[in-house]
Design a protein around this motif. Structure first.
Motif, PDB file in Angstrom:
ATOM      1  N   ALA A 105       0.842  -1.196   0.000  1.00  0.00           N
ATOM      2  CA  ALA A 105       0.000   0.000   0.000  1.00  0.00           C
ATOM      3  C   ALA A 105       0.873   1.241   0.000  1.00  0.00           C
ATOM      4  O   ALA A 105       2.029   1.208   0.441  1.00  0.00           O
ATOM      5  CB  ALA A 105      -0.912  -0.012   1.216  1.00  0.00           C
ATOM      6  N   SER A 106       0.325   2.341  -0.488  1.00  0.00           N
ATOM      7  CA  SER A 106       1.071   3.600  -0.559  1.00  0.00           C
ATOM      8  C   SER A 106       1.293   4.163   0.850  1.00  0.00           C
ATOM      9  O   SER A 106       0.536   3.858   1.774  1.00  0.00           O
ATOM     10  CB  SER A 106       0.330   4.614  -1.423  1.00  0.00           C
ATOM     11  OG  SER A 106      -0.967   4.838  -0.914  1.00  0.00           O
ATOM     12  N   PRO A 107       2.324   4.988   1.019  1.00  0.00           N
ATOM     13  CA  PRO A 107       2.624   5.554   2.341  1.00  0.00           C
ATOM     14  C   PRO A 107       1.433   6.320   2.914  1.00  0.00           C
ATOM     15  O   PRO A 107       0.743   7.042   2.207  1.00  0.00           O
ATOM     16  CB  PRO A 107       3.794   6.494   2.063  1.00  0.00           C
ATOM     17  CG  PRO A 107       4.432   5.942   0.836  1.00  0.00           C
ATOM     18  CD  PRO A 107       3.308   5.370   0.025  1.00  0.00           C
ATOM     19  N   GLY A 108       1.184   6.134   4.197  1.00  0.00           N
ATOM     20  CA  GLY A 108       0.082   6.795   4.877  1.00  0.00           C
ATOM     21  C   GLY A 108      -1.164   5.937   4.978  1.00  0.00           C
ATOM     22  O   GLY A 108      -2.121   6.302   5.655  1.00  0.00           O
ATOM     23  N   THR A 109      -1.180   4.781   4.343  1.00  0.00           N
ATOM     24  CA  THR A 109      -2.349   3.894   4.375  1.00  0.00           C
ATOM     25  C   THR A 109      -2.526   3.264   5.751  1.00  0.00           C
ATOM     26  O   THR A 109      -3.632   3.134   6.252  1.00  0.00           O
ATOM     27  CB  THR A 109      -2.210   2.778   3.314  1.00  0.00           C
ATOM     28  OG1 THR A 109      -2.051   3.383   2.045  1.00  0.00           O
ATOM     29  CG2 THR A 109      -3.412   1.866   3.313  1.00  0.00           C
TER      30      THR A 109
END
Length: 181
Positions: A105-109
């Motif tokens: 998943a992308s950063p901050g997920t």
């Protein structure tokens, strides 16, 4: 032999590990005179940098079982291939009737997982991941399926060499987007 022992990491003595108790279960053995009850404790140990392990301990008392589980986990550490705060690619692990899907998943997920899967991923150092658990809800099998999935992860440079591609072509889309912007 002395050189091997000198280079080998000794994980038992190090205190930088985070330890999570996954399950405490009362188990029974049926004998001639009735049932003998003991406790089974499942523990996950990790350093939040890709080194993780699981241990199971059984004893007549919970503290003894926890000590055994922790000791066994520290003796069997394995390294997992991570890409920053997530995993390198999507993977599915299966053990018995339990099936666990892990997806980068992308950063901050954040860690979108529950129960044993969440504990394993957090002690491994994964901070952004999507997961799905299917089939059996047996905690021990779900944790083992998560370990199976993590062991299947490949390092990007090894996989790029196998496919004959550039490492940048195998990065997740959010990483490739950053390079073009």
């Amino acid at each position: 032999m002395a050189e091997y022992n000198k280079n080998q990491q000794n994980f038992e003595d190090q205190d930088q590990f985070e330890e999570r108790v996954i399950e405490i279960a009362r188990v029974a053995k049926v004998v001639k005179g009735g049932r003998r009850f003991r406790f089974r404790v499942t523990v996950v140990v990790g350093d939040k940098q890709g080194n993780i392990s699981m241990g199971v301990g059984k004893a007549n008392a919970v503290p003894d079982a926890m000590r055994k589980a922790s000791s066994r986990a520290r003796k069997a550490m394995k390294t997992v291939s991570l890409s920053g705060t997530t995993i390198t690619h999507a993977v599915v692990g299966k053990v018995g009737g339990a099936k666990v899907m892990l997806k980068p998943a992308s950063p901050g997920t954040g860690v979108i997982a529950a129960g044993g899967v969440r504990a394993v991923l957090e002690v491994a150092g994964v901070r952004d991941i999507l997961t799905k658990s299917q089939g059996s809800a047996n905690v021990l099998n779900v944790v083992l399926a998560t370990f199976d999935a993590l062991e299947q992860l490949k390092q990007p440079h090894v996989e790029a060499a196998r496919r004959g591609k550039n490492v940048n072509e195998l990065k997740p889309f959010w990483e490739r987007r950053k390079q073009h912007a």
